[in-house]
Design a protein around this motif. Structure first.
Motif, mmCIF file in Angstrom:
data_model
loop_
_atom_site.group_PDB
_atom_site.id
_atom_site.type_symbol
_atom_site.label_atom_id
_atom_site.label_comp_id
_atom_site.label_asym_id
_atom_site.label_seq_id
_atom_site.Cartn_x
_atom_site.Cartn_y
_atom_site.Cartn_z
ATOM 1 N N UNK A 78 -62.348 59.759 -4.390
ATOM 2 C CA UNK A 78 -61.781 61.401 -4.655
ATOM 3 C C UNK A 78 -61.477 61.339 -6.316
ATOM 4 N N UNK A 79 -59.866 62.204 -6.062
ATOM 5 C CA UNK A 79 -59.670 62.778 -7.530
ATOM 6 C C UNK A 79 -58.360 63.127 -7.262
ATOM 7 N N UNK A 80 -57.494 63.090 -8.650
ATOM 8 C CA UNK A 80 -55.758 63.195 -8.846
ATOM 9 C C UNK A 80 -56.224 63.857 -9.599
ATOM 10 N N UNK A 81 -55.436 65.129 -10.116
ATOM 11 C CA UNK A 81 -54.658 66.158 -11.058
ATOM 12 C C UNK A 81 -54.475 65.897 -12.421
ATOM 13 N N UNK A 82 -54.883 66.159 -13.374
ATOM 14 C CA UNK A 82 -54.104 65.373 -14.321
ATOM 15 C C UNK A 82 -53.000 66.914 -15.142
ATOM 16 N N UNK A 83 -53.803 68.174 -15.286
ATOM 17 C CA UNK A 83 -53.568 69.170 -15.446
ATOM 18 C C UNK A 83 -54.397 70.091 -14.003
ATOM 19 N N UNK A 84 -53.140 71.176 -14.034
ATOM 20 C CA UNK A 84 -53.500 72.430 -12.710
ATOM 21 C C UNK A 84 -52.870 73.586 -13.269
ATOM 22 N N UNK A 85 -53.692 74.331 -13.267
ATOM 23 C CA UNK A 85 -53.576 76.002 -13.821
ATOM 24 C C UNK A 85 -52.530 76.654 -12.815
ATOM 25 N N UNK A 86 -51.831 77.471 -13.239
ATOM 26 C CA UNK A 86 -50.927 78.680 -12.356
ATOM 27 C C UNK A 86 -51.013 79.868 -13.450
ATOM 28 N N UNK A 87 -50.725 80.874 -12.798
ATOM 29 C CA UNK A 87 -50.718 82.337 -13.206
ATOM 30 C C UNK A 87 -48.897 82.409 -13.101
ATOM 31 N N UNK A 88 -49.239 83.030 -13.518
ATOM 32 C CA UNK A 88 -47.336 83.996 -13.839
ATOM 33 C C UNK A 88 -46.722 84.147 -12.899
ATOM 34 N N UNK A 89 -47.221 83.914 -11.354
ATOM 35 C CA UNK A 89 -46.390 84.267 -10.134
ATOM 36 C C UNK A 89 -46.307 82.519 -9.718
ATOM 37 N N UNK A 90 -46.540 81.840 -10.357
ATOM 38 C CA UNK A 90 -46.952 79.963 -9.986
ATOM 39 C C UNK A 90 -47.711 80.586 -8.523
ATOM 40 N N UNK A 91 -49.107 81.662 -8.780
ATOM 41 C CA UNK A 91 -50.298 81.250 -7.835
ATOM 42 C C UNK A 91 -51.936 80.318 -8.100
ATOM 43 N N UNK A 92 -52.303 78.861 -7.496
ATOM 44 C CA UNK A 92 -53.115 78.631 -7.893
ATOM 45 C C UNK A 92 -54.637 79.234 -9.033
ATOM 46 N N UNK A 93 -54.534 79.326 -10.601
ATOM 47 C CA UNK A 93 -55.580 79.918 -10.211
ATOM 48 C C UNK A 93 -56.683 78.892 -11.150
ATOM 49 N N UNK A 94 -56.384 76.928 -10.269
ATOM 50 C CA UNK A 94 -57.403 75.954 -10.535
ATOM 51 C C UNK A 94 -57.866 75.644 -8.788
ATOM 52 N N UNK A 95 -59.627 75.226 -9.446
ATOM 53 C CA UNK A 95 -59.709 74.206 -7.965
ATOM 54 C C UNK A 95 -60.488 73.043 -8.783
ATOM 55 N N UNK A 96 -60.940 72.359 -7.071
ATOM 56 C CA UNK A 96 -61.651 71.375 -7.416
ATOM 57 C C UNK A 96 -63.117 71.905 -7.187
ATOM 58 N N UNK A 97 -64.062 71.375 -8.102
ATOM 59 C CA UNK A 97 -65.204 72.349 -7.947
ATOM 60 C C UNK A 97 -66.094 71.272 -7.940
ATOM 61 N N UNK A 98 -65.721 69.623 -8.266
ATOM 62 C CA UNK A 98 -66.880 68.918 -8.008
ATOM 63 C C UNK A 98 -65.933 67.578 -7.602
ATOM 64 N N UNK A 99 -66.637 66.600 -6.509
ATOM 65 C CA UNK A 99 -65.826 65.997 -5.626
ATOM 66 C C UNK A 99 -66.997 65.390 -4.914
ATOM 67 N N UNK A 100 -67.556 64.344 -5.991
ATOM 68 C CA UNK A 100 -68.896 63.579 -4.812
ATOM 69 C C UNK A 100 -68.994 62.403 -5.487
ATOM 70 N N UNK A 101 -69.844 61.451 -4.719
ATOM 71 C CA UNK A 101 -70.762 60.152 -5.721
ATOM 72 C C UNK A 101 -71.901 60.723 -6.718
#
Length: 197
Positions: free
Chosen positions: A151-174
């Motif tokens: 799995x994964x943990x985030x170190x940083x995660x981007x948001x826009x000015x409204x607090x909405x997520x602008x980031x995502x996990x694009x790989x999580x695999x062996x």
């Protein structure tokens, strides 16, 4: 009549010989179908408590057990006024010590779930290095082992000015060769975690 009886006796003898060969080989057919399955009592599903908004939920394995795999259930998932989702699963990973599973949503509520097995059967947990932005983090398994989950943990995660997520996990695999687990975010930094056996 005699021929039919003789045929039945021959068939019965053949079945007895086959059954005897199976027993002589160490297991009966009935045993062969059950020996590959772990006893139900050796596997426990543990459900973590419902988290507060934007806080982690942890599913701790009982004493003497380690985590084999895990995941999460979203209880609430934040949406915009138009109904579009703007939350993100920012953590979904085994504990660093391999004794449970943790999950975290950016703003919503979540419950972690862990599949726990006796420590002797549990894989070893390995933590990768913090990635660069939009780059891979790889948790490498010790020599002679392969990744069976991760799995994964985030170190940083981007948001826009409204607090909405602008980031995502694009790989999580062996990894392609199975020697570890990797993770990558669209924008931010992440840390991969592997379970190796």
């Amino acid at each position: 009549m005699f021929h039919r009886k003789k045929h039945r006796l021959a068939a019965g003898f053949a079945a007895t010989v086959l059954a005897g060969a199976a027993v002589a080989g160490g297991v009966t057919m009935a045993q062969a179908n059950t020996t590959a399955q772990a006893p139900v009592s050796s596997v426990q599903i543990v459900v973590g408590p419902e988290s507060a908004p934007g806080q982690p939920s942890e599913a701790h394995c009982p004493d003497g057990m380690g985590v084999l795999n895990g995941g999460f259930q979203s209880v609430t998932f934040s949406r915009s006024g138009g109904g579009d989702p703007y939350d993100g699963v920012t953590v979904n990973a085994p504990f660093r010590n391999g004794k449970g599973w943790v999950a975290l949503l950016m703003t919503g509520k979540v419950r972690a779930r862990a599949v726990c097995v006796p420590e002797a059967q549990a894989p070893q947990a390995v933590v990768g290095k913090v990635s660069g932005e939009a780059d891979d983090s790889v948790a490498r398994c010790p020599a002679g082992t392969k990744a069976v989950a991760g799995g994964y943990t985030r170190e940083t995660w981007y948001r826009n000015g409204y607090g909405e997520s602008t980031d995502d996990i694009v790989a999580n695999a062996p990894t392609m060769d199975g020697s570890g687990w990797y993770a990558r975010q669209f924008h931010g930094k992440t840390v991969a975690r592997a379970l190796c056996s």
